[in-house]
Design a protein around this motif. Sequence first.
Motif, PDB file in Angstrom:
ATOM      1  N   ASP A 151      -8.847  -4.733   5.134  1.00 27.02           N
ATOM      2  CA  ASP A 151      -7.776  -4.595   4.153  1.00 27.02           C
ATOM      3  C   ASP A 151      -8.351  -4.972   2.787  1.00 27.02           C
TER       4      ASP A 151
ATOM      5  N   PHE B  87      -4.971  -9.368   6.976  1.00 27.27           N
ATOM      6  CA  PHE B  87      -5.378 -10.492   6.124  1.00 27.27           C
ATOM      7  C   PHE B  87      -5.389 -11.823   6.883  1.00 27.27           C
TER       8      PHE B  87
ATOM      9  N   GLU C 293       4.876  -5.364   0.091  1.00 28.16           N
ATOM     10  CA  GLU C 293       3.832  -6.386   0.066  1.00 28.16           C
ATOM     11  C   GLU C 293       4.098  -7.426  -1.027  1.00 28.16           C
TER      12      GLU C 293
ATOM     13  N   PHE D 142      -3.283   5.310   5.133  1.00 31.40           N
ATOM     14  CA  PHE D 142      -3.239   3.956   5.684  1.00 31.40           C
ATOM     15  C   PHE D 142      -1.901   3.749   6.388  1.00 31.40           C
TER      16      PHE D 142
ATOM     17  N   ARG E  65       7.319  -7.295   4.237  1.00 30.45           N
ATOM     18  CA  ARG E  65       6.727  -6.087   4.799  1.00 30.45           C
ATOM     19  C   ARG E  65       7.399  -5.615   6.076  1.00 30.45           C
TER      20      ARG E  65
ATOM     21  N   ASP F 296      -2.220   5.212   0.651  1.00 29.61           N
ATOM     22  CA  ASP F 296      -1.073   4.710   1.411  1.00 29.61           C
ATOM     23  C   ASP F 296       0.056   5.743   1.383  1.00 29.61           C
TER      24      ASP F 296
ATOM     25  N   LYS G  43      -2.584  -0.026  11.220  1.00 28.09           N
ATOM     26  CA  LYS G  43      -2.810  -1.335  10.585  1.00 28.09           C
ATOM     27  C   LYS G  43      -1.662  -2.266  10.921  1.00 28.09           C
ATOM     28  N   HIS G  44      -1.751  -3.553  10.642  1.00 22.35           N
ATOM     29  CA  HIS G  44      -2.896  -4.332  10.177  1.00 22.35           C
ATOM     30  C   HIS G  44      -3.295  -5.150  11.381  1.00 22.35           C
TER      31      HIS G  44
ATOM     32  N   MET H 206      -7.240  -0.595  10.375  1.00 23.24           N
ATOM     33  CA  MET H 206      -7.429  -1.551   9.270  1.00 23.24           C
ATOM     34  C   MET H 206      -7.244  -2.972   9.795  1.00 23.24           C
TER      35      MET H 206
HETATM   36  C1  BGC Z   1      -2.288  -3.632   1.920  1.00 22.01           C
HETATM   37  C2  BGC Z   1      -2.572  -2.459   2.827  1.00 22.01           C
HETATM   38  C3  BGC Z   1      -2.895  -1.239   2.016  1.00 22.01           C
HETATM   39  C4  BGC Z   1      -4.056  -1.549   1.098  1.00 22.01           C
HETATM   40  C5  BGC Z   1      -4.507  -0.370   0.273  1.00 22.01           C
HETATM   41  C6  BGC Z   1      -3.342  -3.812   0.868  1.00 22.01           C
HETATM   42  O1  BGC Z   1      -2.978  -4.749  -0.086  1.00 22.01           O
HETATM   43  O2  BGC Z   1      -2.153  -4.804   2.693  1.00 22.01           O
HETATM   44  O3  BGC Z   1      -1.482  -2.225   3.674  1.00 22.01           O
HETATM   45  O4  BGC Z   1      -3.172  -0.155   2.866  1.00 22.01           O
HETATM   46  O5  BGC Z   1      -3.666  -2.603   0.239  1.00 22.01           O
HETATM   47  O6  BGC Z   1      -3.592  -0.024  -0.687  1.00 22.01           O
END
Ligand code: BGC
Length: 724
Positions: free
Chosen positions: A269, A237, A476, A137, A151, A93, A190-191, A234
């Motif tokens: 993800d 969720f 997150e 990512f 986020r 990331d 993403k996402h 990606m």
């Molecule tokens: C996040 C993603 C992230 C991935 C890898 C996930 O929990 O939602 O945005 O790229 O973890 O670290």
Amino acid sequence: MTNQGKKVDVKELLSNITLKEKIGQLLQLTPMFLQEKAVGEITGPMGDLGIDSEDIKNCGSILGIGGAEEVMEIQKNYLENSKHKIPLLFMADVIHGYRTIFPIPLALGCSWDEEIVEETSRVAAREASAGGVHVTFSPMVDLVRDARWGRVMESTGEDPYLNSIFAKAAVRGYQGDDLSKDGNIAACVKHFAAYGAPEGGREYNTVDISERMLREYYLPAYKAAIEEGCKMLMTSFNTVNSVPSSGNEWLMREVLRNEWSYDGVVISDWAAIKELIPHGVAEDEREAAEKAMKAGVDIEMMTGCYPQWLEKLIEEGKISIELIDQAVFRILKLKEELGLFADPYKGLSKDREASLNLCEEHRNIARKAAAASMVLLKNDGSILPFSKETGKVAVIGPYADEQSILGWWSWQGKAEDAVSLKQGIINKIGSEKVVAAKGCDIIDSDDDKIVQAVELAKTADVIVLALGEAADMSGEGASRAFIKLSGKQEQLADEILKLNKPTAIVLFNGRPIEITELYGKAPAVLEAWFPGTEGGNAAADILFGDKNPTGRLSMSFPYTVGQVPVYYNEFNTGRPKIDDSNTERYVSHYSDIPNAPLLPFGYGLSYTTFKYENFMISDDTLTEDSSIAASVMIKNTGSVDGEEIVQLYIRDISGSVVRPVKELKGYKKIYLKAGEERQVSFEIREDMLRFYNSKMELKSEKGKFNVMVGPNSKELMTLEFKLI
Ligand code: BGC
């Protein structure tokens, strides 16, 4: 067979590897699984994943690691044990910088400057590549309207047009013109899709929006990234039309692969395939694996549904080998495009790491980006900029001398490398004139500290009050029901403002926060967001006038949290409240607060003023083959040079489905010397008027339109034209 040093025929390679090896390519793990001691000992998390040492040996990619030495060692050990010498892909990331940290994406969104986004992504790629990262990512392009969601800091904001421009810029920056070159890395958008719309702003919550809403607002930025050549995508969720993305065939096959012709890699993800079980669309891991593979998810991140079940699903005829081959082909092709077969250690270099990370050039770009992202929200009596010749400056507040200003998702960044606000001001005017006190902590503290800070502030000529959220209050897993400043910060601000000295508030935060009361009392407010490594220097550049602020909000600041979600491109409703002085009961309104946000999308001040005059359109009718020029004269009416972001909005007065009250369709950043004026012109074409009708066709409809131009989404001049 060894592939090193040469180009590889991916199809041939695919035909030479076993099913078990193919399935290995679809598995992504964290580095600990491949660190020597771990292999063979199937305990702890490995046991939970249900994978064995053979799966680990075959695993195709690793996430969450950077650092030349470590990556080199893992790759070397892996290749020594690998029959076909297929290199590992390393992903991470890298969201707003790698070691040199740039402002959070929401802040970069406020720059309205695609060149800055491209440049910061370029630098991040250069540093990350030296540290062994092949795929980032990023960009996260989820459209966001709810400031409670933690986020929002990762997105560039609430507008599909702006988000699409930034999505493309980030992809260009990361990937460059040739992925195989050192310093270029693959982007992963993403996402997918609509992760930014969880109900109530609660992290991981249900998303339930209409297909038109999805297509018109939420999907464009992902599509833009793909059109720019983004190599990976990606899943999200959340559910889309009641089916979680990672098992959603309509979304992943029909929209992504068929409609958009996307042929890149899709990754789940973190654990999102196994999460099909708690979502309630799979009874067990076997069904989860089947659904995700059928939906077209190529790589499974950090759960073991694929390695445990794909082979059996093939034996039973539930999954075809062709599906597996297609997924593996895409992954191997990416490895080839990255040049990893020719050089599995591509880009990796301890020397380059040392010379690139935090180098002067990168720090200068970080400083420029941070200044461009800050938004001047208020400046009564033009108290800003402060003069460098001013007497004593008191920097007060939990962010006065705080280096933790990098923001969430800056795992390689170190607070100790960041320039605090106090240090930035010292760098600007010298240490003799600068004093600082915390006054209170972000979360809580005793009143004594406030008293001491007020005493110190009394001795100063000007005050900078540095307040905000802690970095882990956004990102997150960090939804908040209340979005005011926490702890005793407002109390501290009250006491300081009572001194009636020239006081500027500087805010460090990862979301639009509720500042309505404070905003009413404070003479000047500068939104600094989490500005990254050079944050203190950039803020000082603005506070002392070396930079004239140009940032404009890319997400509305709510009047209060009860108004959220609040955004500029809303629908009118059948009973609109046209202005806040209307006191009628039976119109769409709150009885206790205004409908409008405190600060609208597109808003931001400068140290100069701009006058908009002579708004004209070249024609009042438009056809499919013609265009209209909308022009406006902008004059810098202040006493300093400055940049203005001239914004163009359009409204479709009546359509077969309801249309938003305005939509951003263009903007131009112009530089005007004090007193200078210039005509700014926009082209309006039929394709800018298209929207999804009830049959989900993207079409324009004939009739009347408003075209609006102005400095933000609220203060607009309006003209009318017709599409015939
Ligand atoms: C996040 C993603 C992230 C991935 C890898 C996930 O929990 O939602 O945005 O790229 O973890 O670290």
